[in-house]
Motif scaffolding. Structure first.
Motif, PDB file in Angstrom:
ATOM      1  N   GLY A   1       0.764  -1.283  -0.009  1.00 46.09           N
ATOM      2  CA  GLY A   1      -0.062  -0.006   0.144  1.00 46.09           C
ATOM      3  C   GLY A   1       0.894   1.284  -0.161  1.00 46.09           C
ATOM      4  O   GLY A   1       2.035   1.232  -0.455  1.00 46.09           O
ATOM      5  N   LEU A   2      -0.038   2.320   0.576  1.00 46.08           N
ATOM      6  CA  LEU A   2       1.036   3.604   0.551  1.00 46.08           C
ATOM      7  C   LEU A   2       2.250   3.460   1.505  1.00 46.08           C
ATOM      8  O   LEU A   2       3.127   4.287   1.113  1.00 46.08           O
ATOM      9  CB  LEU A   2      -0.013   4.478   1.049  1.00 46.08           C
ATOM     10  CG  LEU A   2      -1.127   5.102   0.325  1.00 46.08           C
ATOM     11  CD1 LEU A   2      -2.095   6.192   0.977  1.00 46.08           C
ATOM     12  CD2 LEU A   2      -0.804   5.432  -1.098  1.00 46.08           C
ATOM     13  N   GLU A   3       2.093   2.691   2.420  1.00 45.16           N
ATOM     14  CA  GLU A   3       3.163   2.402   3.060  1.00 45.16           C
ATOM     15  C   GLU A   3       4.625   2.177   2.430  1.00 45.16           C
ATOM     16  O   GLU A   3       5.546   2.535   2.563  1.00 45.16           O
ATOM     17  CB  GLU A   3       3.005   1.429   4.487  1.00 45.16           C
ATOM     18  CG  GLU A   3       1.972   1.917   5.367  1.00 45.16           C
ATOM     19  CD  GLU A   3       2.439   2.502   6.625  1.00 45.16           C
ATOM     20  OE1 GLU A   3       3.657   3.457   6.345  1.00 45.16           O
ATOM     21  OE2 GLU A   3       1.543   2.778   7.309  1.00 45.16           O
ATOM     22  N   LYS A   4       4.313   1.239   1.452  1.00 42.32           N
ATOM     23  CA  LYS A   4       5.377   0.775   0.566  1.00 42.32           C
ATOM     24  C   LYS A   4       5.573   1.765  -0.493  1.00 42.32           C
ATOM     25  O   LYS A   4       7.126   2.336  -0.629  1.00 42.32           O
ATOM     26  CB  LYS A   4       5.217  -0.470  -0.054  1.00 42.32           C
ATOM     27  CG  LYS A   4       6.059  -1.226  -0.935  1.00 42.32           C
ATOM     28  CD  LYS A   4       5.907  -2.426  -1.382  1.00 42.32           C
ATOM     29  CE  LYS A   4       6.788  -2.965  -2.038  1.00 42.32           C
ATOM     30  NZ  LYS A   4       6.515  -4.405  -2.704  1.00 42.32           N
ATOM     31  N   VAL A   5       4.778   2.578  -1.320  1.00 40.11           N
ATOM     32  CA  VAL A   5       4.880   3.262  -2.140  1.00 40.11           C
ATOM     33  C   VAL A   5       5.852   4.666  -1.765  1.00 40.11           C
ATOM     34  O   VAL A   5       6.515   4.906  -2.475  1.00 40.11           O
ATOM     35  CB  VAL A   5       3.586   3.642  -2.840  1.00 40.11           C
ATOM     36  CG1 VAL A   5       3.836   4.851  -4.239  1.00 40.11           C
ATOM     37  CG2 VAL A   5       2.806   2.623  -3.497  1.00 40.11           C
ATOM     38  N   TYR A   6       5.190   5.141  -0.515  1.00 40.53           N
ATOM     39  CA  TYR A   6       5.813   6.232  -0.091  1.00 40.53           C
ATOM     40  C   TYR A   6       6.845   6.166   1.151  1.00 40.53           C
ATOM     41  O   TYR A   6       6.915   6.903   1.882  1.00 40.53           O
ATOM     42  CB  TYR A   6       4.629   7.318   0.243  1.00 40.53           C
ATOM     43  CG  TYR A   6       3.752   7.682  -0.557  1.00 40.53           C
ATOM     44  CD1 TYR A   6       4.524   8.820  -1.602  1.00 40.53           C
ATOM     45  CD2 TYR A   6       2.741   7.178  -0.955  1.00 40.53           C
ATOM     46  CE1 TYR A   6       3.836   9.358  -2.615  1.00 40.53           C
ATOM     47  CE2 TYR A   6       1.979   7.732  -2.174  1.00 40.53           C
ATOM     48  CZ  TYR A   6       2.339   8.695  -3.003  1.00 40.53           C
ATOM     49  OH  TYR A   6       1.945   9.120  -4.108  1.00 40.53           O
ATOM     50  N   GLU A   7       7.374   4.675   1.098  1.00 36.91           N
ATOM     51  CA  GLU A   7       8.382   4.303   2.094  1.00 36.91           C
ATOM     52  C   GLU A   7       9.480   5.752   2.292  1.00 36.91           C
ATOM     53  O   GLU A   7       9.793   5.916   3.505  1.00 36.91           O
ATOM     54  CB  GLU A   7       9.056   3.116   1.694  1.00 36.91           C
ATOM     55  CG  GLU A   7      10.310   2.773   2.550  1.00 36.91           C
ATOM     56  CD  GLU A   7       9.879   2.484   4.062  1.00 36.91           C
ATOM     57  OE1 GLU A   7       8.698   2.277   4.318  1.00 36.91           O
ATOM     58  OE2 GLU A   7      10.956   2.365   4.915  1.00 36.91           O
ATOM     59  N   ASN A   8      10.155   6.103   0.992  1.00 40.62           N
ATOM     60  CA  ASN A   8      11.191   7.143   1.375  1.00 40.62           C
ATOM     61  C   ASN A   8      10.755   8.334   2.007  1.00 40.62           C
ATOM     62  O   ASN A   8      11.613   8.912   2.554  1.00 40.62           O
ATOM     63  CB  ASN A   8      11.642   7.233   0.078  1.00 40.62           C
ATOM     64  CG  ASN A   8      12.345   5.932  -0.593  1.00 40.62           C
ATOM     65  OD1 ASN A   8      12.738   5.152   0.169  1.00 40.62           O
ATOM     66  ND2 ASN A   8      12.946   6.175  -1.864  1.00 40.62           N
ATOM     67  N   GLU A   9       9.301   8.663   1.871  1.00 38.51           N
ATOM     68  CA  GLU A   9       8.832   9.858   2.368  1.00 38.51           C
ATOM     69  C   GLU A   9       8.577   9.571   3.941  1.00 38.51           C
ATOM     70  O   GLU A   9       8.843  10.315   4.760  1.00 38.51           O
ATOM     71  CB  GLU A   9       7.651  10.420   1.562  1.00 38.51           C
ATOM     72  CG  GLU A   9       7.931  10.940   0.299  1.00 38.51           C
ATOM     73  CD  GLU A   9       8.263  10.116  -0.809  1.00 38.51           C
ATOM     74  OE1 GLU A   9       7.833   8.936  -0.737  1.00 38.51           O
ATOM     75  OE2 GLU A   9       8.757  10.424  -1.851  1.00 38.51           O
ATOM     76  N   LEU A  10       7.842   8.538   4.082  1.00 39.82           N
ATOM     77  CA  LEU A  10       7.301   8.245   5.459  1.00 39.82           C
ATOM     78  C   LEU A  10       8.294   8.198   6.401  1.00 39.82           C
ATOM     79  O   LEU A  10       8.077   8.325   7.659  1.00 39.82           O
ATOM     80  CB  LEU A  10       6.358   7.209   5.357  1.00 39.82           C
ATOM     81  CG  LEU A  10       5.070   7.439   4.615  1.00 39.82           C
ATOM     82  CD1 LEU A  10       4.342   6.206   4.451  1.00 39.82           C
ATOM     83  CD2 LEU A  10       4.067   8.203   5.336  1.00 39.82           C
TER      84      LEU A  10
ATOM     85  N   GLN B   1      -5.019  -0.214 -19.839  1.00 42.57           N
ATOM     86  CA  GLN B   1      -3.407   0.194 -19.570  1.00 42.57           C
ATOM     87  C   GLN B   1      -3.330   0.681 -18.234  1.00 42.57           C
ATOM     88  O   GLN B   1      -4.382   0.905 -17.475  1.00 42.57           O
ATOM     89  CB  GLN B   1      -3.111   1.068 -20.766  1.00 42.57           C
ATOM     90  CG  GLN B   1      -3.925   2.597 -20.286  1.00 42.57           C
ATOM     91  CD  GLN B   1      -3.173   3.690 -20.759  1.00 42.57           C
ATOM     92  OE1 GLN B   1      -1.961   3.758 -21.041  1.00 42.57           O
ATOM     93  NE2 GLN B   1      -4.106   4.941 -20.786  1.00 42.57           N
ATOM     94  N   LYS B   2      -1.906   0.372 -17.835  1.00 37.65           N
ATOM     95  CA  LYS B   2      -1.907   0.885 -16.302  1.00 37.65           C
ATOM     96  C   LYS B   2      -1.869   2.279 -16.386  1.00 37.65           C
ATOM     97  O   LYS B   2      -1.423   3.246 -17.218  1.00 37.65           O
ATOM     98  CB  LYS B   2      -0.500   0.423 -15.983  1.00 37.65           C
ATOM     99  CG  LYS B   2      -0.138  -0.928 -15.487  1.00 37.65           C
ATOM    100  CD  LYS B   2       1.138  -1.198 -14.798  1.00 37.65           C
ATOM    101  CE  LYS B   2       1.143  -2.791 -14.656  1.00 37.65           C
ATOM    102  NZ  LYS B   2       2.459  -3.188 -13.824  1.00 37.65           N
ATOM    103  N   LEU B   3      -2.560   2.765 -15.175  1.00 36.99           N
ATOM    104  CA  LEU B   3      -2.875   4.198 -15.084  1.00 36.99           C
ATOM    105  C   LEU B   3      -1.844   5.128 -14.305  1.00 36.99           C
ATOM    106  O   LEU B   3      -1.656   6.216 -14.536  1.00 36.99           O
ATOM    107  CB  LEU B   3      -4.407   4.503 -14.402  1.00 36.99           C
ATOM    108  CG  LEU B   3      -5.457   4.215 -15.173  1.00 36.99           C
ATOM    109  CD1 LEU B   3      -6.799   4.007 -14.534  1.00 36.99           C
ATOM    110  CD2 LEU B   3      -5.702   5.016 -16.504  1.00 36.99           C
ATOM    111  N   GLY B   4      -1.085   4.237 -13.372  1.00 38.69           N
ATOM    112  CA  GLY B   4      -0.062   4.996 -13.087  1.00 38.69           C
ATOM    113  C   GLY B   4      -0.365   5.483 -11.588  1.00 38.69           C
ATOM    114  O   GLY B   4       0.017   6.296 -11.076  1.00 38.69           O
ATOM    115  N   VAL B   5      -1.411   4.697 -10.819  1.00 43.73           N
ATOM    116  CA  VAL B   5      -1.891   5.073  -9.512  1.00 43.73           C
ATOM    117  C   VAL B   5      -0.724   4.769  -8.370  1.00 43.73           C
ATOM    118  O   VAL B   5       0.026   3.994  -8.976  1.00 43.73           O
ATOM    119  CB  VAL B   5      -3.153   4.407  -9.099  1.00 43.73           C
ATOM    120  CG1 VAL B   5      -3.013   2.687  -9.154  1.00 43.73           C
ATOM    121  CG2 VAL B   5      -3.910   4.897  -8.007  1.00 43.73           C
ATOM    122  N   ASP B   6      -0.764   5.541  -7.539  1.00 41.76           N
ATOM    123  CA  ASP B   6       0.212   5.507  -6.632  1.00 41.76           C
ATOM    124  C   ASP B   6       0.077   4.156  -5.565  1.00 41.76           C
ATOM    125  O   ASP B   6       0.153   4.468  -4.337  1.00 41.76           O
ATOM    126  CB  ASP B   6       0.582   6.751  -5.798  1.00 41.76           C
ATOM    127  CG  ASP B   6      -0.697   7.194  -5.282  1.00 41.76           C
ATOM    128  OD1 ASP B   6      -1.684   6.822  -5.800  1.00 41.76           O
ATOM    129  OD2 ASP B   6      -0.513   8.376  -4.766  1.00 41.76           O
TER     130      ASP B   6
END
Lengths: 419, 637
Positions: B187-196, B404-409
């Motif tokens: 989830g977001l925890e993984k996608v935004y790991e570098n920020e979080l 196609q992939k939309l590129g959601v985060d």
């Protein structure tokens, strides 16, 4: 006693050296204990407080010795010796065991290590014996008696399982040597010790080879070749046999942990968890002190208790770490000066009793100094004996003060004595 | 005795010799040998990693979705223990003395001097009692740890979870992570790991021989403070998400709601779901395993990963492509004799008036009409072959963000299925297939499959009359009061905006007079434009599909819903989209007039076979669901 002796005439240099050493001791006990959360100087529950209390007792002893007639000690040499022997026996029977040694007599709040007093008693008795006009320690009968006099307290202390204190008595050989004991007794054990270490370090055949070369050289130089050859051959055979047996015993008779202790000491092995831990930590503390040290109370190894027994046997680490090479050298100088000063005063004395007694005191001081600092520097096996005047411990301080006081009094009383 | 006078020289020699040896040794140790200084530093210096607080995740209105909560591990250093009687401690910890002894002896085997965990995650009350009495229990102390806390226990799939780094993650992080550190796992925890994650701080402390801290090194000159992780302002609307999740309780499927103008995802639901809190604490691995083993696959995020045939919702795309390619006009009408017939092929249609123009065909969802449109587009005589016609059509579809992939985060977004020509070559052989072979595509069946996210995004693109913004879950970052946005790409669809008018008019009619009339009129206040879909699938009952946006002008929300095996779009997906739209747009939520519909949706059991309460794993068990009334007539058609 041709002249009135005043306390103000007491040997200034010796007294000053002793006082400076005691002060250094208190400073460093404070430093070693500082980490344990104790930051107060005058607190009689702390080690510094207790040491200061013992300093007071020692001062009292000093004053008493100065007041009473010094012939009291001379005349009562044997009885005092016997009393200390009885104390040692009592310790064996009723003593309390502390850290594996049964060397403490505890009565009420008062605790005493009779082995410290035994040193004093033995010196007194040995001095009295050697001072006897017809005694000549170069004679077998006499030096046998002397050996027995030293051997008795030694044996009792060995029975207490306090090997360190027992070894100290061996130093009295110096006294006997000065009085005429054949040099053989001083040098042969030394040579054997050297051979012992060499045998463990390198293959004994190399040493035998070197010895043969040395012998050939000596034989070449000497005029009485027959005798030289005979002695050389005998010596070399003996030395080789000795080294062989050391080697054999080491590998076959000693337990692995005993072997490891010796290996650690010889630098062939590092065993940080076991026997090497103390020495390793001690070397770290001293080595990290550098040239000028980390400063008073700034020694990290000291402060954070890396060194066991630091207040007592390993007190020199504190000095090494906090005052560096400069401080350590100052301490070495203080000690050697004190010992040499006693030697000088003794030699100057025309009164034989004082001279012999002085040699007794300096021998004990010297052996403590050599073994204690030797072990903290990793040059000697870890043997638990204190550094005189510096290490924490009431009995030790009291014992050394007593010896010094009696010596100073003797020296003062008989300074102008003519034989 | 005069003869022995010179012997004192030997003694003097010995004394000086020892003094010199000591001096040399000291000189060597203290001046030459550097290693002792290093040893000393190693002895006392310890580098401590300070874990920064992880960034929080907020909903679009600033309500906290994910926060940090302290938990306490009871630690012990066996070397410092001096407890004579452990019975009191055992009472506080509620363990037996045997357990105490056993634990302690195990720890002692591991390390005597280093701190070890005695009991992890002790309850807060126990911590409170212990804290006042630690002086009695020397050697014990508490180490605070931080875990993620979910005040609303929603959006598990999207928020994701964190867990201990594994070996590969440590290796690929180039020294950032160490054993025992946490990392976002999904989830977001993984996608935004570098920020979080923030930045680890470090502190050099002096340690004594018992490994106890004794103060800072060089007055903290080398220390670096930890930098708190960046907070995320997500696009989710907490209340809408909660509401949408409640609508899907007990159903398999998903809902995606997007704000068309911005591409912000307002709600994204995949059901069955789970309580995100269960992936923390002592029972984590047990819970994870039972979730992973569940045949309904609650860990699977259907909203972005599941692919369904779009069914009739795809007709909207077909209508727009027809207009774009100029093969039809709003006035173009085709008759529907109950289906589309060509040769032996028949694509059936339901009963409705005939002929129908474009608008009517969408409103009534006529199959025949779109077969005509599809063939017109593919077989356009300007194309030399079917391959060109098909590829042209396919590109038009892709332009709408479909297939196609939309590129959601989020990770694991599925592409959907929009076959390339070689797929048909494989089935029929090169140049051996025609538009009639693939006619099912016209009505969103057969080889085409799309994700709920793509459907919602498509709906948003229509709402926007010709563009969409990459759908996303994070609006902006927040650092110490500073807020900075993220830019998302705008995708323009190459088509005249005016062409949308007729299609949107038709979609507006769907709830009013068209296929979604069953519930549609009750929501007319919100001017919902939508399209039903009933996706046939080989695995069982049809999936119920609906796409919508509202209001018609200046749309605020686009919603897509897919309810698995629920039958017709009008019966489940449509009212769900309506309710979600209403909930988002209305002040009074939910309005009195539609509460009965909400009741049907929430309590309804649309297909007894597939009903299974999948929320059993949540801490608060809700068991009344199976007892609720069964609406049987919903599946009678």
């Amino acid at each position: 006693m041709q002249e009135r002796s005043y306390i103000k005439n007491i040997d200034f240099l010796t007294t000053t050296l002793v006082i400076v050493l005691i002060l250094i001791g208190i400073l460093n006990i404070f430093s070693a204990e500082y980490s344990e959360g104790n930051t107060k100087w005058i607190d009689f529950s702390s080690s510094v407080g207790k040491q200061i209390k013992w300093l007071g007792v020692s001062l009292l002893v000093f004053v008493v010795v100065m007041i009473i007639d010094v012939r009291f000690f001379i005349n009562l040499s044997y009885p005092i010796y016997v009393i200390t022997l009885l104390l040692l026996v009592a310790t064996l029977l009723f003593g309390n065991e502390v850290a594996g040694s049964k060397s403490w007599l505890i009565y009420g709040g008062f605790s005493l290590q009779p082995s410290e007093l035994a040193k004093f008693g033995t010196i007194l008795a040995l001095t009295r014996f050697l001072d006897t006009t017809d005694v000549n320690v170069s004679k077998f009968r006499h030096y046998s008696i002397a050996f027995i006099m030293v051997g008795l307290p030694m044996g009792l202390i060995v029975l207490q399982n306090d090997i360190g204190s027992a070894i100290v008595f061996i130093s009295l050989i110096i006294v006997l040597y000065r009085q005429g004991l054949p040099g053989f007794f001083l040098f042969v054990p030394l040579l054997l010790a050297i051979l012992f270490i060499l045998a463990l370090l390198v293959n004994f055949l190399y040493i035998t080879g070197i010895l043969i070369l040395v012998a050939l050289f000596i034989i070449y130089l000497t005029t009485n070749r027959k005798r030289a050859i005979a002695i050389s051959v005998a010596s070399i055979i003996f030395a080789t046999a000795f080294m062989f047996s050391v080697d054999y015993l080491f590998t076959h008779a000693l337990q692995p942990h005993q072997q490891s202790r010796i290996n650690v000491l010889l630098g062939k092995d590092i065993d940080l968890q076991g026997s090497g831990y103390n020495v390793h930590q001690s070397l770290i503390a001293i080595g990290s002190g550098g040239f000028s040290g980390k400063g008073f109370l700034n020694g990290t190894q000291t402060k954070f208790n890396f060194i066991p027994e630091q207040k007592t046997d390993f007190i020199f680490c504190t000095i090494g770490e906090e005052y560096g090479l400069l401080g350590s050298v100052v301490l070495l100088l203080l000690f050697t000066s004190l010992i040499l000063r006693i030697l000088y005063l003794s030699e100057k004395q025309k009164f034989r009793y004082t001279r012999i007694f002085g040699y007794g005191v300096l021998s004990i001081l010297f052996v403590h100094f050599a073994i204690n600092i030797g072990m903290t520097l990793g040059l000697f096996p870890v043997i638990g004996i204190p550094l005189p005047f510096i290490s924490y411990g009431g009995s030790s301080l009291l014992g050394f003060t007593l010896m010094m006081s009696v010596f100073l009094k003797l020296e003062l009383e008989y300074r102008h004595y003519f034989n | 005795m005069i003869i022995h006078k010179s012997r004192h020289k030997v003694v003097v020699f010995f004394i000086i010799f020892v003094g010199v040896v000591f001096f040399l040794r000291l000189f060597f140790l203290q001046v030459f040998a550097e290693k002792y200084k290093q040893f000393a530093e190693k002895n006392v210096l310890s580098r401590k990693i300070i874990k920064p607080p992880r960034g929080l995740i907020y909903d679009r209105n600033g309500k906290i979705l994910v926060s940090n909560a302290p938990v306490y591990d009871l630690m012990v250093i066996p070397a410092q223990l001096n407890l004579e009687d452990a019975s009191e401690l055992c009472d506080i910890l509620q363990i037996t003395k045997e357990e105490y002894e056993e634990k302690l002896s195990e720890i002692k085997k591991f390390s005597y001097r280093k701190p070890s965990i005695f009991i992890n995650n002790i309850p807060l009350e126990t911590y409170g009692i212990l804290q006042e009495r630690f002086y009695e229990f020397k050697g014990f102390f508490v180490q605070p740890e931080s875990i993620r806390k979910y005040p609303y226990e929603i959006a598990a799939h999207v928020l994701g979870y964190i867990g201990e780094v594994n070996k590969e993650e440590i290796e690929s992080s180039e020294g950032y992570y160490l054993q025992g550190h946490n990392i976002g796992k999904s989830g977001l925890e993984k996608v935004y790991e570098n920020e979080l994650r923030g930045v680890y701080g470090e502190k050099y402390v002096l340690m004594d021989v018992y490994n106890t801290e004794q103060g800072s090194y060089l007055d903290g000159e080398l220390d670096r403070p930890a930098v708190t992780g960046t907070n995320l302002l997500s696009s989710l609307d907490l209340e809408l998400q909660q509401y949408a999740e409640s609508l899907l309780k007990g159903k398999k499927g998903s809902i995606v709601a997007i704000e068309p103008e911005t591409g912000e995802i307002l709600a994204i639901v995949s059901s069955p779901s789970y309580n995100p809190s269960v992936l923390y604490g002592r029972d984590r691995s047990m819970n994870y395993n039972s979730l992973a083993a569940d045949p309904d696959n609650p860990l699977f995020n259907r909203a972005i990963t599941a692919m369904y045939p779009p069914g009739s919702t795809f007709k909207v795309a077909m209508a727009l492509i027809g207009l774009k390619e100029g093969v039809i006009a709003p006035s173009t009408a085709y008759s529907c004799p109950g289906g589309y017939y060509i040769g032996n092929l028949r694509i059936a249609c339901h009963a409705h008036a005939s002929p129908l123009n474009l608008k009517q065909s969408l409103t009534q969802s006529c199959n025949a009409y779109y077969c005509h449109v599809f063939r017109n587009v593919i077989d356009l005589n300007t194309f030399p072959s079917i391959y060109d016609g098909y590829n042209n059509w396919r590109n038009d579809v892709i332009e709408f963000g479909l297939g196609q992939k939309l590129g959601v985060d989020l990770f694991n977004e599925a592409k959907g299925i929009l076959p390339k020509t070689d797929r048909y070559d494989k089935i029929y052989g090169r140049n051996r297939w025609k538009s009639t072979n693939i006619l099912s595509l016209a009505i969103g069946q057969a080889e085409i499959s799309l994700t709920p996210l793509q459907l919602a995004n498509f709906s948003a693109a229509i709402a926007n009359r010709g563009y969409y913004i990459t759908p996303h879950l994070v609006k902006s970052y927040m650092d110490e009061g500073r807020q900075y946005g993220k830019k998302y790409e705008k995708h323009l669809i190459q088509m005249d905006t005016s062409k949308y008018r007729v299609v949107i008019d038709a979609m507006a009619n769907v709830p009013r007079i068209g296929t979604a009339i069953r519930y549609g009129p009750y929501f007319k206040a919100y001017q919902i434009c939508g399209k039903t879909g009933t996706a046939q699938n080989p695995h069982g009952e049809d999936h119920s599909v609906f796409i919508s946006f509202a209001p018609k002008y200046n749309p605020k929300i686009a919603v897509a819903a897919v309810i698995e095996n629920a039958g017709q779009g009008a019966h489940w997906a449509a009212p769900i989209c309506f309710l979600v739209t209403e909930y988002y747009l209305s002040e009074a939520k939910p309005s009195e007039g539609t509460r009965w519909i909400e009741d049907i949706i929430i309590k309804g059991v649309y297909h007894p076979k597939v009903i299974k309460r999948v929320d059993e794993i949540t801490i608060v068990q809700e068991e009344n669901a199976t007892e609720s009334e069964t609406i049987t007539d919903e599946n009678s058609e």
